[in-house]
Design an enzyme around this catalytic site. Sequence first.
Site, PDB file in Angstrom:
ATOM      1  N   GLY A  24      -5.288  -0.039  13.481  1.00 33.37           N
ATOM      2  CA  GLY A  24      -4.118   0.601  14.557  1.00 33.37           C
ATOM      3  C   GLY A  24      -2.987  -0.579  14.660  1.00 33.37           C
ATOM      4  O   GLY A  24      -2.266  -0.595  13.412  1.00 33.37           O
ATOM      5  N   HIS A  77       1.090   4.380   7.419  1.00 28.55           N
ATOM      6  CA  HIS A  77      -0.550   4.867   7.545  1.00 28.55           C
ATOM      7  C   HIS A  77      -0.736   6.401   7.733  1.00 28.55           C
ATOM      8  O   HIS A  77      -1.208   6.850   6.881  1.00 28.55           O
ATOM      9  CB  HIS A  77      -0.894   3.991   9.228  1.00 28.55           C
ATOM     10  CG  HIS A  77      -1.186   2.776   9.950  1.00 28.55           C
ATOM     11  ND1 HIS A  77      -0.206   1.915   9.877  1.00 28.55           N
ATOM     12  CD2 HIS A  77      -1.703   1.382   8.583  1.00 28.55           C
ATOM     13  CE1 HIS A  77      -0.611   0.453  10.142  1.00 28.55           C
ATOM     14  NE2 HIS A  77      -1.640   0.708   9.559  1.00 28.55           N
ATOM     15  N   ASP A  87      -1.552  -3.273   0.035  1.00 25.46           N
ATOM     16  CA  ASP A  87      -3.124  -4.860   0.054  1.00 25.46           C
ATOM     17  C   ASP A  87      -3.678  -4.212  -1.228  1.00 25.46           C
ATOM     18  O   ASP A  87      -4.802  -3.715  -0.964  1.00 25.46           O
ATOM     19  CB  ASP A  87      -3.563  -3.930   1.633  1.00 25.46           C
ATOM     20  CG  ASP A  87      -3.528  -4.581   2.310  1.00 25.46           C
ATOM     21  OD1 ASP A  87      -2.394  -5.296   2.945  1.00 25.46           O
ATOM     22  OD2 ASP A  87      -2.716  -3.060   3.469  1.00 25.46           O
TER      23      ASP A  87
END
Length: 281
Positions: free
Chosen positions: A30, A36, A151
């Site tokens: 979130g 995103h 990541d």
Amino acid sequence: MQVRTIEVLQSELHKVKNRGEIIGLVPTMGALHDGHLALVNHAFESCDCVVVSIFVNPTQFNNASDLNHYPRDVERDVELLQKNKANTIIFTPSVEEIYKESVKAEEFDFGSITQFMEGEFRQGHFNGVGTIIKHLFEIVQPHKAFFGEKDYQQLRLIKKLVQITKQPVEVIGSPTYRETSGLAKSSRNKRLNKKQLETATLIYQALTFAKDNFNQLSIAEIKHQVIQLFEQEHQLELEYFEIASTHDLVPTETKKAEVTYRAFIAAVINEVRLIDNMALN
Ligand code: AMP
């Protein structure tokens, strides 16, 4: 559509699967940003329906303060995703819904890819990541799942996870989305003011320095110069800067021909820990 329980999610997905549609999964914690959304839109390029999970996973935090301060704004996230694309199912489960009564991580052996950098500095983190993703894959049973290269160790771990668990999910990486300054977009950037955001671009500058000089300088010299760069910037504390082969993600100081390398960095500013990485050759 927003769903909070596994039961409702699975009944929705049942309908989608009956229509023969391809399901993509984008797991997030979130506090969504454009990085995103880029990941979600990447998923829509090859999927008919995309499940975006929003779940701040307690078992991947090795630091209680980091977990408590992690930015949360589910209402805004849901609004953003609903405006972005129809056919998005937003899964916002509670901790109890996911973990029942035992909020514990499973132990995995991912080998060398999780041993260094994040694995070294965030003990237990990757077992927590493996636990939640394995669980989400079981719940959603997506055809494909999308993860950011931001990541990078995590992306590699998930590819390994599906080999270990034999889950039939195609794991797809997506490039790092950056601010115009070069700073990687991150939910944690929300905890920084304008000046701190400017200071944090040193992380990107260190990576581009490594990339631009990778052919000319030795790895030891690159590391030395990056450490010096950070010594001049007291607001930003370097946790690690490593160069590792893309194959095993083991930090090295020797360069070999025909091996690809990546630089990895973590630094802390105002108690906010930021990570980034970049392909070097
Ligand atoms: P998070 O909510 O930080 O756990 O991230 C959810 C997913 O978005 C992970 O697969 C991340 O790697 C990915 N992601 C986060 N930031 C970026 C970014 N700046 N560019 C691309 N992907 C990202």
